[in-house]
Write a protein that holds these residues in place. Structure first.
Motif, PDB file in Angstrom:
ATOM      1  N   SER A 141       0.929  -1.305   0.373  1.00 61.37           N
ATOM      2  CA  SER A 141       0.185  -0.031  -0.053  1.00 61.37           C
ATOM      3  C   SER A 141       0.644   1.412  -0.023  1.00 61.37           C
ATOM      4  O   SER A 141       0.474   2.208  -0.794  1.00 61.37           O
ATOM      5  N   GLN A 142       2.138   1.008   0.696  1.00 56.30           N
ATOM      6  CA  GLN A 142       2.851   2.574   0.911  1.00 56.30           C
ATOM      7  C   GLN A 142       4.385   2.611  -0.109  1.00 56.30           C
ATOM      8  O   GLN A 142       4.932   3.383  -0.666  1.00 56.30           O
ATOM      9  N   GLY A 143       4.206   1.330  -0.444  1.00 54.39           N
ATOM     10  CA  GLY A 143       5.807   0.772  -1.435  1.00 54.39           C
ATOM     11  C   GLY A 143       6.391   0.925  -0.524  1.00 54.39           C
ATOM     12  O   GLY A 143       6.863   0.860   0.994  1.00 54.39           O
ATOM     13  N   PHE A 144       7.765   0.206  -1.037  1.00 56.29           N
ATOM     14  CA  PHE A 144       9.042  -0.323  -0.477  1.00 56.29           C
ATOM     15  C   PHE A 144       9.809   1.003   0.471  1.00 56.29           C
ATOM     16  O   PHE A 144      10.132   1.136   1.579  1.00 56.29           O
ATOM     17  N   GLY A 145       9.963   1.671  -0.631  1.00 58.16           N
ATOM     18  CA  GLY A 145      10.869   3.483  -0.038  1.00 58.16           C
ATOM     19  C   GLY A 145       9.572   3.905   1.239  1.00 58.16           C
ATOM     20  O   GLY A 145      11.002   3.871   2.084  1.00 58.16           O
ATOM     21  N   ALA A 146       8.831   4.310   1.390  1.00 64.07           N
ATOM     22  CA  ALA A 146       8.137   4.314   1.879  1.00 64.07           C
ATOM     23  C   ALA A 146       8.060   3.824   3.111  1.00 64.07           C
ATOM     24  O   ALA A 146       7.065   4.718   4.570  1.00 64.07           O
ATOM     25  N   THR A 147       7.551   2.888   3.400  1.00 65.72           N
ATOM     26  CA  THR A 147       7.839   1.451   4.752  1.00 65.72           C
ATOM     27  C   THR A 147       8.778   1.769   5.559  1.00 65.72           C
ATOM     28  O   THR A 147       9.840   0.804   4.976  1.00 65.72           O
ATOM     29  N   THR A 148       8.869   1.546   6.699  1.00 69.28           N
ATOM     30  CA  THR A 148       9.543   1.319   7.027  1.00 69.28           C
ATOM     31  C   THR A 148       9.502   0.467   8.221  1.00 69.28           C
ATOM     32  O   THR A 148       8.556   0.133   8.583  1.00 69.28           O
ATOM     33  N   ILE A 149      11.345  -0.274   8.556  1.00 72.72           N
ATOM     34  CA  ILE A 149      10.744  -1.136   9.703  1.00 72.72           C
ATOM     35  C   ILE A 149      10.452  -0.722  10.918  1.00 72.72           C
ATOM     36  O   ILE A 149       8.632  -1.872  11.546  1.00 72.72           O
ATOM     37  N   ALA A 150       9.883   0.252  11.714  1.00 74.35           N
ATOM     38  CA  ALA A 150      10.318   0.459  12.656  1.00 74.35           C
ATOM     39  C   ALA A 150       7.761   0.685  12.218  1.00 74.35           C
ATOM     40  O   ALA A 150       7.156  -0.135  13.425  1.00 74.35           O
ATOM     41  N   GLN A 151       7.487   1.039  11.254  1.00 74.19           N
ATOM     42  CA  GLN A 151       6.268   0.792  10.829  1.00 74.19           C
ATOM     43  C   GLN A 151       6.077  -0.741  11.268  1.00 74.19           C
ATOM     44  O   GLN A 151       4.587  -0.627  11.934  1.00 74.19           O
ATOM     45  N   ILE A 152       6.128  -0.931  10.679  1.00 73.41           N
ATOM     46  CA  ILE A 152       6.559  -2.794  10.374  1.00 73.41           C
ATOM     47  C   ILE A 152       5.998  -3.351  11.651  1.00 73.41           C
ATOM     48  O   ILE A 152       5.104  -4.486  12.163  1.00 73.41           O
ATOM     49  N   ALA A 153       7.341  -3.577  12.335  1.00 68.88           N
ATOM     50  CA  ALA A 153       7.245  -3.866  13.349  1.00 68.88           C
ATOM     51  C   ALA A 153       6.153  -3.617  14.702  1.00 68.88           C
ATOM     52  O   ALA A 153       5.511  -3.935  15.285  1.00 68.88           O
ATOM     53  N   GLY A 154       5.653  -1.867  14.340  1.00 66.75           N
ATOM     54  CA  GLY A 154       4.694  -1.842  15.717  1.00 66.75           C
ATOM     55  C   GLY A 154       3.335  -2.139  15.043  1.00 66.75           C
ATOM     56  O   GLY A 154       2.552  -2.643  16.114  1.00 66.75           O
ATOM     57  N   ALA A 155       3.234  -1.912  14.214  1.00 67.46           N
ATOM     58  CA  ALA A 155       2.058  -3.493  13.512  1.00 67.46           C
ATOM     59  C   ALA A 155       1.688  -3.580  13.911  1.00 67.46           C
ATOM     60  O   ALA A 155       0.721  -4.803  13.742  1.00 67.46           O
TER      61      ALA A 155
END
Length: 189
Positions: free
Chosen positions: A11-25
């Motif tokens: 949904s956000q793209g590779f560059g716009a997605t952070t590991i911190a976002q993934i981990a938090g979600a």
């Protein structure tokens, strides 16, 4: 974790997605993501590999091999291969396109992953070509490279992108198109 990462990355793209976002979600620590996957490229690799399993209880690759070994009717096999494309493409093609776009954006790890994915996909198509040629299921005179190239083309993420994402075809319609393309190019009928 993979499902959450897949959703965010697509949904956000590779560059716009952070590991911190993934981990938090996903409700895990960033360290956990790095420990399990080594970073975003490893996470994308795992998501892609998971998508190749398909949606059945038995991995799609195993079902494809079994169908090729058991086939007596070449047309029925081409229909089955079309159904496999309809099943796996909605899972794998968006991830392949994510990899392609990240590679085009200059990410060297994703460029390496794109080469790896393409090489592995072609090796698989060459395997398929050898199986169906050995079984005598194709028109005479077709070589394994020619057959593998046809398989490679009809399973490409770009074909999925063009017909499903851009033109609004259903995956099932794509599968029927793949079937007809395989019949026309490999059976000579």
């Amino acid at each position: 974790m993979l499902r959450t990462a897949r959703g965010l990355l697509l949904s956000q793209g590779f560059g716009a997605t952070t590991i911190a976002q993934i981990a938090g979600a996903a409700g895990v620590s960033a360290e956990s993501v790095y420990k399990n996957f080594g970073g975003k490229p490893g996470l994308v690799r795992a998501i892609y590999e998971e998508s190749l399993l398909g949606s059945g209880e038995v991995p799609a690759e195993e079902r494809s091999d079994a169908a090729q070994r058991a086939a007596e009717d070449p047309r029925a096999l081409m229909a089955q291969l079309g159904r496999f494309v309809a099943e796996v493409s909605p899972l794998g093609s968006p991830v392949q396109l994510l990899i392609r776009d990240a590679a085009a954006g200059g990410d060297s790890a994703m460029a390496a992953l794109l080469r790896e994915v393409d090489d592995a996909r072609y090796a698989r198509m060459l395997h398929n070509a050898r199986q169906v040629i050995a079984r005598g299921l194709l028109a005479p005179g077709l070589g394994e490279v020619q057959v593998a190239d046809v398989f490679f083309a009809v399973t490409s993420a770009e074909l999925y992108e063009t017909l499903v994402l851009k033109r609004g075809w259903t995956p099932e319609r794509l599968g029927r198109f793949v079937e007809a393309t395989l019949v026309a190019n490999l059976l000579g009928t």
